[in-house]
Design an enzyme around this catalytic site. Sequence first.
Site, PDB file in Angstrom:
ATOM      1  N   VAL A   1     -24.057  25.520  -2.234  1.00  0.00           N
ATOM      2  CA  VAL A   1     -25.089  25.172  -3.208  1.00  0.00           C
ATOM      3  C   VAL A   1     -24.518  24.841  -4.591  1.00  0.00           C
ATOM      4  O   VAL A   1     -24.783  23.771  -5.130  1.00  0.00           O
ATOM      5  CB  VAL A   1     -26.163  26.284  -3.315  1.00  0.00           C
TER       6      VAL A   1
ATOM      7  N   ASP B   1     -15.536  30.679  -7.328  1.00  0.00           N
ATOM      8  CA  ASP B   1     -16.920  30.899  -6.945  1.00  0.00           C
ATOM      9  C   ASP B   1     -17.773  31.144  -8.184  1.00  0.00           C
ATOM     10  O   ASP B   1     -17.429  31.940  -9.055  1.00  0.00           O
ATOM     11  CB  ASP B   1     -17.001  32.117  -6.005  1.00  0.00           C
TER      12      ASP B   1
ATOM     13  N   GLN C   1     -25.426  25.544  -9.456  1.00  0.00           N
ATOM     14  CA  GLN C   1     -25.996  26.889  -9.482  1.00  0.00           C
ATOM     15  C   GLN C   1     -26.174  27.488 -10.869  1.00  0.00           C
ATOM     16  O   GLN C   1     -27.033  28.341 -11.068  1.00  0.00           O
ATOM     17  CB  GLN C   1     -25.118  27.820  -8.632  1.00  0.00           C
TER      18      GLN C   1
ATOM     19  N   ARG D   1     -21.031  24.793  -6.198  1.00  0.00           N
ATOM     20  CA  ARG D   1     -19.921  23.853  -6.298  1.00  0.00           C
ATOM     21  C   ARG D   1     -20.173  22.599  -5.467  1.00  0.00           C
ATOM     22  O   ARG D   1     -19.839  21.481  -5.877  1.00  0.00           O
ATOM     23  CB  ARG D   1     -18.625  24.543  -5.869  1.00  0.00           C
TER      24      ARG D   1
ATOM     25  N   CYS E   1     -18.826  24.566   0.069  1.00  0.00           N
ATOM     26  CA  CYS E   1     -18.054  25.588  -0.647  1.00  0.00           C
ATOM     27  C   CYS E   1     -18.226  26.869   0.154  1.00  0.00           C
ATOM     28  O   CYS E   1     -17.971  26.868   1.352  1.00  0.00           O
ATOM     29  CB  CYS E   1     -18.508  25.708  -2.096  1.00  0.00           C
ATOM     30  N   SER E   2     -18.649  27.947  -0.481  1.00  0.00           N
ATOM     31  CA  SER E   2     -18.910  29.172   0.268  1.00  0.00           C
ATOM     32  C   SER E   2     -20.374  29.236   0.686  1.00  0.00           C
ATOM     33  O   SER E   2     -20.688  29.370   1.866  1.00  0.00           O
ATOM     34  CB  SER E   2     -18.545  30.402  -0.577  1.00  0.00           C
TER      35      SER E   2
END
Length: 389
Positions: free
Chosen positions: A234, A196, A274, A236, A230-231
């Site tokens: 945005v 992350d 990001q 990754r 991803c989580s």
Amino acid sequence: MRIRTFSKAHIRQEIQLRCQSLAGNDNRGFKQEFEELNDVGKELPTRAGELEVNKEKNRYPHILPYDHCRVRLSLQDAQPNGDYINANFVPGGSSERDFICTQGPLRNTMADFWRMVWEQNVSIIVMVTALRHKDVVLCDQYWSMARGTVYHGAFQVNTLSCKQGSHVSITYMNLKQRGYPTERLITHYYYPSWPDRGVPRDTSALCGLAEHVRQQIEATPRLGPAVVHCSAGVGRSGAFVTLLWLMQLCERGVSPDIRAAVEDLRMHRMWMVQNVEQYVLVHKCLLNWLSRGTAANLDRSPPSQGVHPNSSRSQVRTRGSSSQGNRARRSHQHEQPRALPDQTHSIFQQLLEPRNLLRRLLPSSLQLPQTSSEPKQTNQNFQNVHTKP
């Protein structure tokens, strides 16, 4: 003037020289270029995600989908806000809706996630996050690697098989809506090695995954976009989509404008790519891919069970030239360009619609290649993927 195309060797040399220039003085050029993108898209509204009724559907309260390109679910049970999911359509070179970037599903949004996959005719899902980091849940597990069937709302997800590699797991699933006979084959890629807000240690594995997915997209007739998450959906996710987009351009001999691609993605979903480390990663991976041209040792054969998601449709949308997403280079001194065919007037006008990606990223003086006349550049080993019932 026509779009000029070049060999991969020429594009590689061009990108290598640019990376060397940007990397000087502790990546000063990369940092400056990335900082110039800080405010892109920040003025765009996110009203739907800010509604009180939708707040529990957001994994992170400060990462919300832009209203103008958010994915809308079908309304059910007369719920006025039942169409909300934290997901955006983003471009990938062919249209404004080549991909869906979304957050990792929450327990209370798994049924919505599968409804989105069903309604948008998705056949490929790419997950570029681990499920957990220490005690932090990054994504709730919405699929099963073990054979069997699970239910999420009105949807039945039947895992057919799973191949686990050293870096990537590929799961084949049949998706079915209760009460309907149609089944759709979904290919799910799980790449947990990407931390992350960080970058993976092994860029060759990431390049191999991206190349495999790129060829799957090229070889598989699809009506809907591919999902990448991803989580938060945005950082990754943005880097992976950018890499895929630029690979498609290079395959067609178009020199990619990496900054322009990231800028455009940020107009469709906030904070795409990001941080500067991920921005540098995109450059490194593209250069790695151009230099080696090798793919990871992934399973290229889906199970014999299941029905192709688009087998019941008589029409399919084929991918156009992915050169529709970046500025073509105006002059090159060391290589004789080869011109692509002229575009017909009607298609040319269609491509100049205000919502079309090309109008923003290519100089207006360029003529556009005719989609139907460009030879399809795919690996023959991928031609039969997902085409057998």
